[in-house]
Design a protein around this motif. Structure first.
Motif, PDB file in Angstrom:
ATOM      1  N   VAL A 129     -11.655   0.678  -1.118  1.00 22.66           N
ATOM      2  CA  VAL A 129     -11.133   0.024   0.246  1.00 22.66           C
ATOM      3  C   VAL A 129     -10.337  -1.021   0.180  1.00 22.66           C
ATOM      4  O   VAL A 129      -8.642  -1.598   0.568  1.00 22.66           O
ATOM      5  N   ARG A 130     -10.939  -2.324  -0.134  1.00 20.25           N
ATOM      6  CA  ARG A 130     -11.093  -4.128  -0.010  1.00 20.25           C
ATOM      7  C   ARG A 130      -9.702  -3.768  -1.277  1.00 20.25           C
ATOM      8  O   ARG A 130      -9.063  -5.056  -1.040  1.00 20.25           O
ATOM      9  N   ARG A 131      -9.591  -3.731  -1.998  1.00 22.04           N
ATOM     10  CA  ARG A 131      -8.715  -3.871  -3.279  1.00 22.04           C
ATOM     11  C   ARG A 131      -7.009  -3.189  -2.886  1.00 22.04           C
ATOM     12  O   ARG A 131      -6.155  -3.772  -2.700  1.00 22.04           O
ATOM     13  N   ASP A 132      -7.510  -2.221  -1.964  1.00 22.45           N
ATOM     14  CA  ASP A 132      -6.136  -1.284  -1.324  1.00 22.45           C
ATOM     15  C   ASP A 132      -5.705  -2.469  -0.492  1.00 22.45           C
ATOM     16  O   ASP A 132      -4.389  -2.249  -0.336  1.00 22.45           O
ATOM     17  N   ILE A 133      -6.842  -2.603   0.470  1.00 25.20           N
ATOM     18  CA  ILE A 133      -6.514  -3.941   1.339  1.00 25.20           C
ATOM     19  C   ILE A 133      -5.556  -4.949   0.976  1.00 25.20           C
ATOM     20  O   ILE A 133      -4.241  -5.500   1.269  1.00 25.20           O
ATOM     21  N   ALA A 134      -6.169  -5.973  -0.553  1.00 27.20           N
ATOM     22  CA  ALA A 134      -5.129  -6.973  -1.329  1.00 27.20           C
ATOM     23  C   ALA A 134      -3.766  -6.242  -0.886  1.00 27.20           C
ATOM     24  O   ALA A 134      -2.901  -7.599  -2.015  1.00 27.20           O
ATOM     25  N   ARG A 135      -4.395  -5.156  -2.007  1.00 28.01           N
ATOM     26  CA  ARG A 135      -2.859  -4.121  -2.771  1.00 28.01           C
ATOM     27  C   ARG A 135      -1.839  -5.043  -1.863  1.00 28.01           C
ATOM     28  O   ARG A 135      -0.405  -5.559  -2.121  1.00 28.01           O
ATOM     29  N   ILE A 136      -2.055  -4.449  -1.017  1.00 31.31           N
ATOM     30  CA  ILE A 136      -0.726  -4.522   0.900  1.00 31.31           C
ATOM     31  C   ILE A 136      -0.521  -5.726   0.381  1.00 31.31           C
ATOM     32  O   ILE A 136       0.637  -6.125   1.213  1.00 31.31           O
ATOM     33  N   LYS A 137      -1.755  -6.143   1.418  1.00 30.92           N
ATOM     34  CA  LYS A 137      -0.935  -7.817   0.931  1.00 30.92           C
ATOM     35  C   LYS A 137      -0.222  -8.973   0.111  1.00 30.92           C
ATOM     36  O   LYS A 137       0.278  -9.492   0.683  1.00 30.92           O
ATOM     37  N   MET A 176      -1.575   1.558 -11.944  1.00 32.64           N
ATOM     38  CA  MET A 176      -0.064   1.083 -11.605  1.00 32.64           C
ATOM     39  C   MET A 176       0.823   2.345 -10.667  1.00 32.64           C
ATOM     40  O   MET A 176       1.326   1.884 -10.079  1.00 32.64           O
ATOM     41  N   ALA A 177       0.530   3.504 -11.258  1.00 34.78           N
ATOM     42  CA  ALA A 177       0.799   4.634  -9.588  1.00 34.78           C
ATOM     43  C   ALA A 177       1.208   3.931  -8.275  1.00 34.78           C
ATOM     44  O   ALA A 177       1.563   4.284  -7.969  1.00 34.78           O
ATOM     45  N   LYS A 178      -0.467   3.579  -8.418  1.00 31.16           N
ATOM     46  CA  LYS A 178      -0.634   3.283  -6.559  1.00 31.16           C
ATOM     47  C   LYS A 178       0.494   2.198  -6.243  1.00 31.16           C
ATOM     48  O   LYS A 178       0.717   1.755  -5.678  1.00 31.16           O
ATOM     49  N   VAL A 179       0.288   0.433  -7.503  1.00 30.16           N
ATOM     50  CA  VAL A 179       0.926  -0.282  -6.842  1.00 30.16           C
ATOM     51  C   VAL A 179       2.185   0.394  -6.808  1.00 30.16           C
ATOM     52  O   VAL A 179       3.223   0.298  -5.405  1.00 30.16           O
ATOM     53  N   LEU A 236       3.795   0.777   5.083  1.00 25.77           N
ATOM     54  CA  LEU A 236       2.815  -0.473   4.926  1.00 25.77           C
ATOM     55  C   LEU A 236       1.892  -0.996   5.640  1.00 25.77           C
ATOM     56  O   LEU A 236       0.478  -0.913   5.576  1.00 25.77           O
ATOM     57  N   THR A 237       1.813  -2.234   7.187  1.00 27.78           N
ATOM     58  CA  THR A 237       1.964  -1.988   7.638  1.00 27.78           C
ATOM     59  C   THR A 237       0.846  -1.106   8.104  1.00 27.78           C
ATOM     60  O   THR A 237      -0.243  -1.159   8.858  1.00 27.78           O
ATOM     61  N   ALA A 238       1.223   0.182   8.575  1.00 29.10           N
ATOM     62  CA  ALA A 238       0.778   1.422   9.405  1.00 29.10           C
ATOM     63  C   ALA A 238      -0.720   1.906   8.387  1.00 29.10           C
ATOM     64  O   ALA A 238      -1.309   1.786   8.318  1.00 29.10           O
ATOM     65  N   ASP A 239      -0.406   1.568   6.991  1.00 28.80           N
ATOM     66  CA  ASP A 239      -1.594   2.316   5.817  1.00 28.80           C
ATOM     67  C   ASP A 239      -2.777   0.823   5.954  1.00 28.80           C
ATOM     68  O   ASP A 239      -3.667   1.042   5.819  1.00 28.80           O
ATOM     69  N   LEU A 240      -1.539  -0.227   6.009  1.00 28.32           N
ATOM     70  CA  LEU A 240      -2.983  -1.666   6.439  1.00 28.32           C
ATOM     71  C   LEU A 240      -3.584  -1.568   7.530  1.00 28.32           C
ATOM     72  O   LEU A 240      -4.810  -1.468   7.211  1.00 28.32           O
ATOM     73  N   ALA A 241      -3.505  -0.956   8.905  1.00 30.65           N
ATOM     74  CA  ALA A 241      -4.357  -1.403   9.938  1.00 30.65           C
ATOM     75  C   ALA A 241      -5.374   0.302   9.420  1.00 30.65           C
ATOM     76  O   ALA A 241      -6.249   0.422   9.873  1.00 30.65           O
TER      77      ALA A 241
END
Length: 67
Positions: free
Chosen positions: A48-56, A2-5, A16-21
């Protein structure tokens, strides 16, 4: 988890866009390393895949609430 979210929610859309890139670039590099058997931490691909999904997901939520 939850801390990551919560950290992501605190960021601006531009951040967020920069992190996603950055994460997409890292995912590409990890796939390349996996193909050449140079991967040190195979679990990092999943992270990494899960972090990408969280941002999206967060970007989608913001887009829906902005309408």
């Amino acid at each position: 988890m939850m801390a990551k979210v919560d950290n992501l929610r605190a960021k601006t859309d531009d951040q967020l866009t920069a992190d996603l890139a950055d994460l997409k670039r890292e995912a590409f590099n990890l796939r390349f390393q996996a193909a050449t058997n140079q991967l040190e931490r195979p679990a990092r691909i999943k992270e990494v895949r899960r972090d990408i999904a969280r941002i999206k997901t967060l970007q989608g939520e913001r887009a829906r609430t902005a309408k």
